[in-house]
Design a protein around this motif. Sequence first.
Motif, PDB file in Angstrom:
ATOM      1  N   ALA A  52       0.841  -1.203   0.000  1.00 42.67           N
ATOM      2  CA  ALA A  52       0.000   0.000   0.000  1.00 42.67           C
ATOM      3  C   ALA A  52       0.869   1.244   0.000  1.00 42.67           C
ATOM      4  CB  ALA A  52      -0.911  -0.008   1.223  1.00 42.67           C
ATOM      5  N   PRO A  53       0.373   2.366  -0.550  1.00 44.03           N
ATOM      6  CA  PRO A  53       1.156   3.612  -0.527  1.00 44.03           C
ATOM      7  C   PRO A  53       1.304   4.137   0.891  1.00 44.03           C
ATOM      8  CG  PRO A  53      -1.052   4.014  -1.389  1.00 44.03           C
ATOM      9  CD  PRO A  53      -0.913   2.532  -1.259  1.00 44.03           C
ATOM     10  N   TYR A  54       2.447   4.749   1.143  1.00 41.72           N
ATOM     11  CA  TYR A  54       2.720   5.292   2.481  1.00 41.72           C
ATOM     12  C   TYR A  54       1.717   6.374   2.876  1.00 41.72           C
ATOM     13  CZ  TYR A  54       5.153   7.936   6.121  1.00 41.72           C
ATOM     14  OH  TYR A  54       5.465   8.616   7.277  1.00 41.72           O
ATOM     15  N   GLU A  55       1.172   7.092   1.871  1.00 45.28           N
ATOM     16  CA  GLU A  55       0.217   8.161   2.171  1.00 45.28           C
ATOM     17  C   GLU A  55      -1.041   7.636   2.848  1.00 45.28           C
ATOM     18  OE1 GLU A  55      -0.663  10.382  -1.281  1.00 45.28           O
ATOM     19  OE2 GLU A  55       1.382  11.161  -1.561  1.00 45.28           O
ATOM     20  N   LYS A  56      -1.320   6.338   2.727  1.00 50.91           N
ATOM     21  CA  LYS A  56      -2.496   5.750   3.360  1.00 50.91           C
ATOM     22  C   LYS A  56      -2.467   5.950   4.871  1.00 50.91           C
ATOM     23  CE  LYS A  56      -4.709   1.218   4.065  1.00 50.91           C
ATOM     24  NZ  LYS A  56      -6.060   1.604   3.603  1.00 50.91           N
ATOM     25  N   LEU A  57      -1.246   6.027   5.463  1.00 52.02           N
ATOM     26  CA  LEU A  57      -1.110   6.136   6.917  1.00 52.02           C
ATOM     27  C   LEU A  57      -1.190   7.575   7.411  1.00 52.02           C
ATOM     28  CD1 LEU A  57       1.892   3.693   7.462  1.00 52.02           C
ATOM     29  CD2 LEU A  57      -0.546   3.173   7.560  1.00 52.02           C
ATOM     30  N   LEU A  58      -1.146   8.564   6.535  1.00 51.08           N
ATOM     31  CA  LEU A  58      -0.977   9.947   6.962  1.00 51.08           C
ATOM     32  C   LEU A  58      -2.307  10.649   7.162  1.00 51.08           C
ATOM     33  CD1 LEU A  58       1.939  11.007   4.563  1.00 51.08           C
ATOM     34  CD2 LEU A  58       2.077  10.097   6.883  1.00 51.08           C
ATOM     35  N   THR A  59      -2.320  11.567   8.123  1.00 51.56           N
ATOM     36  CA  THR A  59      -3.458  12.464   8.305  1.00 51.56           C
ATOM     37  C   THR A  59      -3.461  13.477   7.162  1.00 51.56           C
ATOM     38  OG1 THR A  59      -2.162  13.965   9.671  1.00 51.56           O
ATOM     39  CG2 THR A  59      -3.314  12.171  10.799  1.00 51.56           C
ATOM     40  N   PRO A  60      -4.568  14.162   6.942  1.00 53.71           N
ATOM     41  CA  PRO A  60      -4.595  15.155   5.841  1.00 53.71           C
ATOM     42  C   PRO A  60      -3.480  16.182   5.941  1.00 53.71           C
ATOM     43  CG  PRO A  60      -6.822  14.709   6.608  1.00 53.71           C
ATOM     44  CD  PRO A  60      -5.907  13.988   7.544  1.00 53.71           C
TER      45      PRO A  60
END
Length: 656
Positions: free
Chosen positions: A327-335
């Motif tokens: 999965a892309p790392y951005e999946k874990l980040l808050t907006p």
Amino acid sequence: MRVAAATTLVWLLALIYFGLNVWLERIISPVEASLVCAFGAVVVAVWVAWRVEVGWRRECRSLAKHLDELRTQARQSSFQLVRAQLKRPILKDLEVSLTNLVRSYRKALLAIVRLRERQASQLGSDVMLPLAPQPISATHIVVGSSRHRMVARLAPNLAIIAATQPFCRYVKRPINQLLGLFIYDLVHPEDASNVEAELTQALRDGETHNVVLRLLVEGQEKYLQMDVLTCYNEDGLPLNLRCHFADITERVLAERELRRITQEISEANERLRQSHQEMERLKESYRDLYHHAPVFYFSLDPAGRLVAFNEGFLRALGYPREELLGAPYEKLLTPEARRVLQSDPDMMKRPGEVESQWLKADGSWMDVWIGTTTIRDAQGAFVRSRSAARDVSETKRLALDLRKKAEELSRANAQLLRINQQLEEFTYVVSHDLKEPLRTLEAFSNFLAKDYGPQLEGDGQLYIDHLVQASRRLGQMIDDLLALSRTGRVIHSPRPFRWDSLLETVLGDLQDLISRTEAQIVIQELLPPCLGDPERISQLVANLITNALRYRLPGQTVVTIGALPPDGTVMATFFVRDNGIGIAPEYHEQIFRLFCRLHRREEYEGTGAGLAICKRIVEAHGGKIWVQSQLGQGATFFFTLPLATQAVVKPEELVS
């Protein structure tokens, strides 16, 4: 052919190893890839060693079978074994042991092949010996029919009566030295009894075969295989023994070398097994450390996808492994964290430390600290990142709370400063407003006593005296309150000072009181310099000396000022000791309270504020004050002050 095949196999395995290592590093970390490749290399090495050992054992069995056939044929014809040289391999260490063993096997197999070829080429030229008994003339010294064989004839008493030239050359003795010599005189002493027993049995049974013995040829051991046939006369009595010898020195040494190699193989296999077990243990330990460390480990590929992470990473976020892998790392980040990453796409491709926010599976988020290292190829292109993260949510919360508390404390300090300033202003106003009517009251009381004192009758004059004394005491108390309010703070910034000049000033101010009491002031030498407000310290020492002179006993009054030996801390302990009336232990704490008096004013003058002022001065400098005393045995007041160390204060900075 086998050398070429082995070389090709080694190169092929090396290419597979490096290719597999590069491919695995794209999936897992380099350490894991190295461990997997090393494990595979060990498995392949063990398999190759096993295959070589199986081939070697097969060749040995074939050689043993062929040698048995040759022994059977030796009853009909003599033969000579060719030399087979096996160079002893040297095992330097565990890493090169397998290569050396393979090289030794190759040499041994080549020697065996040569041996078999040479044996096959010579078997056709050997002449079979007759088994039937033949009359032999005693005058025959050399056996002429055995041109290339080592043959010797022995008399029934085992003395040599004839020998072939090859045998003479082998034992390096001419025929005339061999005739009449007993055969066991040529044999190694340790084998002599066994050879004699075998030859005796041959005289009894007619033959014996495969007798291995050692000869001493010029001090060197030679191994021979002996086959013996008994020749009989017409009456069937033993006439002589026909002994056929074959040099098996190199075969014995080869077998010994093979046994040694077998032992080394066994030991190498054991070491490999232990190494394999150790690698398995290390791999399990590394896996346990990686997955259960209190840190979140994860790796990203060039596209920013999650390609590896530990169990702690999954436990902290609450996602299943299948959902995050790839999965892309951005999946874990808050907006907000996603916007920061989009503004700097290469943020996770650079070594360094960043802070971010991760979304959990339950919708909550946490603050994380991330430390990243990168892996690049030979051209410098990004291959993979390896990061370690830590949950810092609680730390940031505590830091935020601490910041709020610091702001609240700053506001409280500012408010307290304003209150202290207002209190100080109020103290000055009160002292001025109170002392002005007191001075008027005292002045008019004095006028009244002076002008109208004789006209007053009875207790009038006494009342006026009480009024004057009360006015004076009230004025002194106001002065003490003002002094106490000032001692709660240090007027000047703390600075180093010398005791000699400070005590000289204090004793000068108290000179009148010291003269009236006829007291003796003793000052010990080497008082350590201190940090503080010299004016406040002067007031402290003056109050303690004044108390010592005020509460004295009849006779010589002695006041001693000194310091205790240093105790290794940053504080120095000083004392003021007197030989006065002393203080009962139950009042040691009470005497430092404001306006606390233990005696009547008629006995000792004072307002009871002196020791309270001393306590405020010492505490303002970060020290403490206490007393040791017994009633009637004098008193010693101790107080501590910060030391002015040489590392902080230069001699020229000391205040005189």
